[in-house]
Design a protein around this motif. Structure first.
Motif, PDB file in Angstrom:
ATOM      1  N   ASP A  11     -57.057  40.987  10.261  1.00 21.59           N
ATOM      2  CA  ASP A  11     -58.324  41.585  10.698  1.00 21.59           C
ATOM      3  C   ASP A  11     -58.795  40.903  11.970  1.00 21.59           C
ATOM      4  OD1 ASP A  11     -59.109  43.162   8.101  1.00 21.59           O
ATOM      5  OD2 ASP A  11     -58.494  41.167   7.441  1.00 21.59           O
ATOM      6  N   THR A  27     -58.141  46.374  11.297  1.00 26.32           N
ATOM      7  CA  THR A  27     -58.434  45.926   9.933  1.00 26.32           C
ATOM      8  C   THR A  27     -57.174  46.142   9.103  1.00 26.32           C
ATOM      9  OG1 THR A  27     -59.230  48.067   9.114  1.00 26.32           O
ATOM     10  CG2 THR A  27     -60.855  46.647  10.136  1.00 26.32           C
ATOM     11  N   VAL A  68     -58.356  50.782  14.019  1.00 29.15           N
ATOM     12  CA  VAL A  68     -59.391  51.705  13.565  1.00 29.15           C
ATOM     13  C   VAL A  68     -59.678  52.706  14.696  1.00 29.15           C
ATOM     14  CG1 VAL A  68     -61.794  51.918  12.831  1.00 29.15           C
ATOM     15  CG2 VAL A  68     -60.407  49.988  12.032  1.00 29.15           C
ATOM     16  N   GLY A  86     -64.438  51.205  18.287  1.00 30.08           N
ATOM     17  CA  GLY A  86     -64.160  50.086  19.170  1.00 30.08           C
ATOM     18  C   GLY A  86     -64.914  50.124  20.487  1.00 30.08           C
ATOM     19  N   LYS A 134     -74.190  37.955  20.286  1.00 34.75           N
ATOM     20  CA  LYS A 134     -74.985  38.796  19.373  1.00 34.75           C
ATOM     21  C   LYS A 134     -74.147  39.953  18.845  1.00 34.75           C
ATOM     22  CE  LYS A 134     -79.702  38.067  21.015  1.00 34.75           C
ATOM     23  NZ  LYS A 134     -80.739  38.630  21.892  1.00 34.75           N
ATOM     24  N   ILE A 151     -72.851  40.713  14.907  1.00 33.79           N
ATOM     25  CA  ILE A 151     -72.943  41.993  14.201  1.00 33.79           C
ATOM     26  C   ILE A 151     -71.564  42.381  13.658  1.00 33.79           C
ATOM     27  CG2 ILE A 151     -73.295  44.486  14.525  1.00 33.79           C
ATOM     28  CD1 ILE A 151     -75.487  43.750  16.591  1.00 33.79           C
ATOM     29  N   LEU A 152     -70.558  42.273  14.517  1.00 32.96           N
ATOM     30  CA  LEU A 152     -69.203  42.652  14.095  1.00 32.96           C
ATOM     31  C   LEU A 152     -68.741  41.784  12.932  1.00 32.96           C
ATOM     32  CD1 LEU A 152     -67.648  43.211  17.637  1.00 32.96           C
ATOM     33  CD2 LEU A 152     -68.388  44.956  16.003  1.00 32.96           C
ATOM     34  N   VAL A 199     -70.566  40.645  10.383  1.00 35.49           N
ATOM     35  CA  VAL A 199     -71.045  41.129   9.089  1.00 35.49           C
ATOM     36  C   VAL A 199     -70.510  42.527   8.766  1.00 35.49           C
ATOM     37  CG1 VAL A 199     -73.052  39.618   8.852  1.00 35.49           C
ATOM     38  CG2 VAL A 199     -73.340  41.839   9.944  1.00 35.49           C
ATOM     39  N   VAL A 200     -70.149  43.284   9.777  1.00 38.92           N
ATOM     40  CA  VAL A 200     -69.617  44.625   9.518  1.00 38.92           C
ATOM     41  C   VAL A 200     -68.132  44.562   9.132  1.00 38.92           C
ATOM     42  CG1 VAL A 200     -69.117  46.899  10.520  1.00 38.92           C
ATOM     43  CG2 VAL A 200     -71.280  45.742  11.053  1.00 38.92           C
ATOM     44  N   LEU A 201     -67.370  43.765   9.873  1.00 39.84           N
ATOM     45  CA  LEU A 201     -65.898  43.779   9.744  1.00 39.84           C
ATOM     46  C   LEU A 201     -65.316  42.478   9.227  1.00 39.84           C
ATOM     47  CD1 LEU A 201     -65.286  45.450  13.206  1.00 39.84           C
ATOM     48  CD2 LEU A 201     -64.844  46.542  10.991  1.00 39.84           C
ATOM     49  N   ASN A 202     -66.052  41.382   9.370  1.00 39.78           N
ATOM     50  CA  ASN A 202     -65.589  40.079   8.889  1.00 39.78           C
ATOM     51  C   ASN A 202     -64.165  39.757   9.378  1.00 39.78           C
ATOM     52  OD1 ASN A 202     -64.805  38.683   5.604  1.00 39.78           O
ATOM     53  ND2 ASN A 202     -65.660  37.642   7.344  1.00 39.78           N
ATOM     54  N   ALA A 238     -60.948  37.799  11.130  1.00 38.40           N
ATOM     55  CA  ALA A 238     -60.484  36.411  11.164  1.00 38.40           C
ATOM     56  C   ALA A 238     -60.635  35.824  12.556  1.00 38.40           C
ATOM     57  CB  ALA A 238     -59.024  36.353  10.743  1.00 38.40           C
ATOM     58  N   LEU A 248     -74.539  34.490  10.739  1.00 39.07           N
ATOM     59  CA  LEU A 248     -74.696  33.983   9.384  1.00 39.07           C
ATOM     60  C   LEU A 248     -73.575  32.986   9.102  1.00 39.07           C
ATOM     61  CD1 LEU A 248     -75.401  37.003   7.018  1.00 39.07           C
ATOM     62  CD2 LEU A 248     -76.751  34.914   7.300  1.00 39.07           C
ATOM     63  N   HIS A 307     -71.934  31.947   6.536  1.00 41.88           N
ATOM     64  CA  HIS A 307     -70.763  32.310   5.721  1.00 41.88           C
ATOM     65  C   HIS A 307     -69.907  33.379   6.399  1.00 41.88           C
ATOM     66  CE1 HIS A 307     -73.682  35.293   4.380  1.00 41.88           C
ATOM     67  NE2 HIS A 307     -72.739  35.967   3.758  1.00 41.88           N
ATOM     68  N   VAL A 332     -61.623  39.146   6.411  1.00 41.23           N
ATOM     69  CA  VAL A 332     -60.808  37.982   6.065  1.00 41.23           C
ATOM     70  C   VAL A 332     -61.305  37.272   4.808  1.00 41.23           C
ATOM     71  CG1 VAL A 332     -62.046  36.439   7.638  1.00 41.23           C
ATOM     72  CG2 VAL A 332     -59.675  35.923   7.022  1.00 41.23           C
ATOM     73  N   VAL A 336     -70.582  53.414  17.198  1.00 40.60           N
ATOM     74  CA  VAL A 336     -69.696  53.037  18.304  1.00 40.60           C
ATOM     75  C   VAL A 336     -68.616  52.058  17.860  1.00 40.60           C
ATOM     76  CG1 VAL A 336     -71.203  53.629  20.230  1.00 40.60           C
ATOM     77  CG2 VAL A 336     -71.331  51.335  19.277  1.00 40.60           C
ATOM     78  N   VAL A 337     -68.867  51.303  16.794  1.00 39.53           N
ATOM     79  CA  VAL A 337     -67.844  50.361  16.319  1.00 39.53           C
ATOM     80  C   VAL A 337     -66.786  51.084  15.487  1.00 39.53           C
ATOM     81  CG1 VAL A 337     -67.409  48.321  14.893  1.00 39.53           C
ATOM     82  CG2 VAL A 337     -69.464  48.415  16.319  1.00 39.53           C
TER      83      VAL A 337
END
Lengths: 318, 318
Positions: free
Chosen positions: A130, A146, A151, A159, A244, A248-249, A251-254, A256, A284, A286, B154, B251-252
């Motif tokens: 990911d 992912t 994607v 993207g 920033k 955002i990315l 928390v949306v995609l997590n 690596a 965040l 975590h 991840v 957009v993502v």
């Protein structure tokens, strides 16, 4: 003998071709002018694909697929060009045409996506499941991967992270919105911010380049090395805005890793260290834990390697 | 006879079980209290799985898999519970244990993800490749599906869209950040905004419920029907914030649809019409084109249907 894949990264003026192996390693590459006529472009791609296979010393039987990276609006599943950004190629069923001509599987995708795929296959993201690739150049481009798959989204627009808005009353973006990250974190955006600061009378070593109209992102990073206050402020703002978006990315995609390429990334640690600090501040804990922010490794070859990977089904390999 | 799949949606007080067919249609369901002891929980899940198969009139040989939706922190690939949110179950290799006990494939995932998977399989998202499910309840939860696959990231944190920040100096969120969309667009957030408005002396029919401490999101939507100015402002702010997040996700990820569920979504058009207007206002036209904003269809069954789907490999079916 292992399989070989050919990638073509089609640009407005030149097309770059490469032959890669099953692990995405570039074995041979070449470059040729892009014909502005679409039919001539198709003939040229077919001719050059055969030619580069010969140059690389492999038989056509070994070539397991051809992929194209194209700048513009595509019907990716159908393999059709709708229209391109810097070329008058329109409404062309490139996949069908080249498959008939070359007798191998052909796939197409847009240039930002193939560059991301190249880095994911054999570049900075090799082995990761990911990741998000971000290209900082004239604009801010992105590619999202992912589970080792690109994607695309329902109409191939996934993207487009350059158009995430980060400033409520920010500058007008080419897309019509205000305050997109692209207006602040691209090379163009950073240059604009320096020009504005100079126009407002802020002292800067960059005044000369601004006056002469030669100013580039590179100049800004060099001025920052000499503690130029305007350069430092602009780099802070560019990295803060990008961080920033990355928060955002996360928390949306997590992902690596974030892999950062494009001209601005040549500034290396002068970009990466403020970017890492800003990312840690905005994300965040975590979601930020263990996430790597890495420079792209393949440079201008990312696109042709990723294009070659379109037919390689490498995501299912070990 | 077609294959059957069992799903268990494990809650803090009850576990919901269901038997579904290969198309994700719910054939039979049941409910039983959740034991607070982890070992008792494992035994109970195994016992109830066999029992519901019997109740549904199918032989154990027809059951092709069992999936669990669990609230908390999991090692999803390994099928282990690390710790749960409302239950003292800790460090439990549930997948290994139940596979040995039941002799069928077992998979686990978190509750937000299985609910998204349920809607994608046989709910509002049936047939779509790319979608985002948003749950508006106590918090704002999310599940992201691309190419019919759930995005985990991840460390399994993907889809935590409630923690996208939308207000620079907003209210403190449970996560430690300020201004997360959850602080504005969840039921809890909307109630907070009404309380603040009333405390500031703004006139509202909701003063009674605020004083009596009974106020809910439902009351807010009902007051809006009577043109209560505080209720209208709060709904505008909640839908505007959520629409901003959806514009970023567009957009993502470029999903075909947003599917909105959870208690707040029961307000139906009183939520959906301002939300659609705000989404159109905030989103790039080409990213918003054709995107549907739909109410979730499966209600409380989404979790158990999606859990059942974890082992069904339905994403590869037609």
């Amino acid at each position: 003998m292992g399989k070989r894949f050919i990638g073509i990264d089609v640009g407005g003026t030149t097309m770059k071709l490469g032959v890669v192996d099953e692990r995405g390693r570039l074995l041979h590459k070449a470059e040729t002018p892009t014909p502005s006529d679409g039919q001539a472009g198709l003939s040229q791609m077919a001719f050059q694909a055969r030619r580069i296979a010969g140059e690389a010393g492999i038989s056509w039987e070994q070539v397991a697929g051809l992929g194209l990276g194209l700048p513009g609006f595509l019907d990716i599943p159908a393999g059709k060009i709708i229209r391109l950004t810097n070329l008058p190629w329109e409404n062309m069923p490139v996949k069908d045409h080249l498959e008939a001509e070359l007798n191998i599987p052909v796939a197409i995708d847009n240039d930002a996506n193939v560059a991301a795929l190249g880095e994911a296959w054999s570049g900075a993201g090799a082995g990761l499941q990911d990741l998000v690739c971000i290209t900082l150049g004239t604009g801010v481009g992105g590619g999202v991967i992912t589970g080792r798959r690109l994607v695309h989204g329902v109409s191939g627009l996934a993207g487009e992270i350059g158009h995430i808005r980060v400033e409520e009353d920010g500058a007008l973006c080419g897309c019509g919105q205000r305050g997109c990250v692209e207006t602040v974190s691209s090379a163009t955006g950073m240059v604009r911010l320096v020009k504005e600061a100079v126009a407002e009378g802020r002292k800067s070593q960059l005044e000369v380049q601004v006056r002469e109209g030669t100013i580039s992102a590179r100049d800004i990073f060099e001025a920052a090395d000499k503690e130029d206050p305007v350069a430092l402020t602009v780099i802070d703002r560019a990295t803060d805005a990008l961080a920033k978006v990355m928060s955002i990315l996360s928390v949306v995609l997590n992902p690596a890793a974030f892999i950062i390429g494009g001209g601005v990334s040549r500034a290396k640690e002068r970009l990466f260290s403020p970017l890492r600090r800003a990312y840690a501040r905005h994300t965040l804990a975590h979601a930020a834990a263990g996430v790597r922010i890495l420079p792209a490794e393949l440079g201008n070859d990312a696109g042709l390697i990723g294009a070659a990977g379109l037919t390689a089904k490498w995501e299912t390999l070990g």
